[in-house]
Design an enzyme around this catalytic site. Structure first.
Site, PDB file in Angstrom:
ATOM      1  N   SER A 102       5.343   1.383  -9.992  1.00  0.00           N
ATOM      2  CA  SER A 102       4.961   0.989  -9.107  1.00  0.00           C
ATOM      3  C   SER A 102       5.486  -0.789  -8.955  1.00  0.00           C
ATOM      4  O   SER A 102       6.513  -0.810  -8.709  1.00  0.00           O
ATOM      5  CB  SER A 102       3.148   0.267  -9.494  1.00  0.00           C
ATOM      6  OG  SER A 102       2.555   0.307  -8.222  1.00  0.00           O
ATOM      7  N   ASP A 241       5.522  -2.427  -1.615  1.00  0.00           N
ATOM      8  CA  ASP A 241       5.294  -2.707  -2.823  1.00  0.00           C
ATOM      9  C   ASP A 241       6.702  -1.755  -3.633  1.00  0.00           C
ATOM     10  O   ASP A 241       6.800  -1.158  -2.632  1.00  0.00           O
ATOM     11  CB  ASP A 241       4.337  -2.861  -4.165  1.00  0.00           C
ATOM     12  CG  ASP A 241       3.983  -1.176  -3.929  1.00  0.00           C
ATOM     13  OD1 ASP A 241       3.856  -0.442  -3.182  1.00  0.00           O
ATOM     14  OD2 ASP A 241       2.529  -1.380  -5.841  1.00  0.00           O
TER      15      ASP A 241
END
Length: 447
Positions: A102, A241
């Protein structure tokens, strides 16, 4: 249900080459997952990844393990986490595997699973995979080995899905949008989604080299996009992200619009157009201003523990569809089965066009309460500082001082030996002063 050895709340994550994120472990994990999933009658699992250099190694390791268990593999290449959830469902695969850490730096990586319906794997299947990890690894007969194929049109399919969540009667023509993809998994997708819907797109963070993911770009590092929006005179900015499941935005004046504000804009538009199903789920960290603004609209608001997994659980319990975190995880369960930064951004653009308002004007719909966060490190001796009488008293006094004009939150970090002290108040000085007073009480107990 057994104790977890490997799986955390968001799959398995760690530093590459250490703990579980190494070729030997991941090959065994692929085999164990294959053995368990084969019991469910599957013959195909999809694998997607973000742009970290370690993704090549981990993808190959998973592929070897799954093949040894007799599972066929569809390789998606670099794809956002929500895209892998969507494609797992549309390809009727038994599971989807995401290789991503992530918003973490490139030297971390992780592995998480989606079930056939695009949601997180059931806990009992994760427990069964862990139990299978303790068994000796075997290999099916050569004529039963799994085959791997590359799914070449994966990006195109997901781009069409994203565009399909934007009303067909609206267009982004005439809008200038800066898109920051964090050199991550959306680099070849988000700019195309917006340009195909009519926008003029300025790209940053779309040149991944395996090492630059989330490096001074993306939703966790907003300076680059703020500067670009202001300098280029753009209408707004999208900052995603590394794996594309969260978004932060920037208005035309260079203000950062966080997940709480995005949640408010999306919920308000859903209410106005009759699409709001029930209420909104936030977390313990959601700004008090969001709760107050939604209550003025007559929209129910409840808080879950911090983590999009817990937001999802509460949404499913209540049968609601909209929820999220101030970090930019926004869930629209009527559109996608997991947090999706691109889809959430398109919902905000929809609200702008329907209301004929700028992002700055829409975000002004609620007043954010100043929030002071103090982290206090403590020696983990097994004694919880939050159980201390002195700390509880300091919290009680602060709450009495604030009354209805603020709130106090004390919680232990799930990943570090930290106590997080958060005070929110409509008076910035009060929130700072009271947070420091409680933090001092914690320090006295923790030292």
């Amino acid at each position: 249900m057994g104790e977890r050895k490997y799986f955390g709340t968001d799959g398995i994550r760690g530093k590459v080459g250490e703990s579980a994120i190494n070729p030997e472990f991941v090959t065994k994990l692929g085999w164990a997952a294959g053995k368990v999933l084969a019991g469910n009658g599957t013959n195909k699992v999809l694998i997607g990844k973000d742009t970290r250099i370690s993704g090549y190694m981990l993808e190959s390791a998973l592929e070897a393990g799954l093949s040894a268990a007799g599972i066929n593999i569809g390789l998606l290449g670099p794809m956002p986490t929500p895209a892998i959830a969507y494609l797992t469902k549309t390809f009727r695969s038994e599971a989807g595997i995401v290789i991503s850490a992530s918003h973490n730096p490139y030297y971390d990586n992780g592995i998480k699973f989606f079930s056939a319906d695009g949601f997180k794997l059931d806990d009992d299947i994760e427990v069964a995979i862990e139990a299978m990890m303790d068994e000796p690894m075997t290999c099916v007969a050569s004529n039963k080995l799994g085959k791997a194929t590359r799914i070449n049109d994966a990006a195109g399919r997901y781009i069409e899905f994203c565009k399909g969540t934007f009303p067909s009667d609206l267009s982004l023509k005439g809008m200038k949008i800066v898109v920051d993809c964090a050199h991550g998994a959306t680099y070849h997708i988000a700019p195309l989604v917006l340009s195909e819907l009519g926008a003029e797109v300025i790209e940053i963070g779309t040149s991944p080299n395996g090492l630059n993911i989330n490096d001074r770009v993306g939703a966790t590092s907003m300076r680059a996009i703020v500067e670009e929006v202001v300098e280029s005179g753009a209408d707004l900015g999208f900052a995603l992200d590394g794996d594309g499941d969260r978004i932060m935005m920037v208005d035309n004046q260079g203000n950062v619009i966080d997940g709480d504000q995005l949640l408010y804009i999306i919920a308000r538009d859903a209410l106005k157009s009759g699409r709001l199903n029930g209420g909104v789920v936030g977390t313990l960290m959601s700004n008090l201003g969001l709760e107050i603004a939604l209550s003025k609209l007559g929209v129910p608001f409840v808080r879950s523990k911090v983590g999009d997994r817990y937001v999802m659980e509460l949404l499913q319990q209540k049968g609601w569809s909209i929820g999220g975190e101030n970090s930019g995880h926004v869930l629209n369960l009527n559109l996608a089965s997991t947090g999706d930064g691109i889809v959430a951004g398109l919902q905000v653009l929809t609200a702008m066009l329907r209301s004929n308002m700028t992002l700055h004007e829409l975000a002004g719909g609620f007043d954010k309460f100043p929030q002071t966060l103090v982290n206090v490190r403590f020696e983990d001796t097994g004694v919880n500082p939050l159980d201390s009488e002195a700390v509880l008293q300091a919290k009680k006094e602060a709450e009495a001082t604030l009354g209805k004009h603020g709130r106090v939150l004390l919680r232990k970090s799930g990943t570090e030996p930290l106590i997080r002290v958060m005070v929110e108040s409509d008076d910035e000085l009060a929130s700072t002063t009271l947070a420091e007073k409680i933090a001092e009480a914690v320090r006295n107990v923790a030292s």
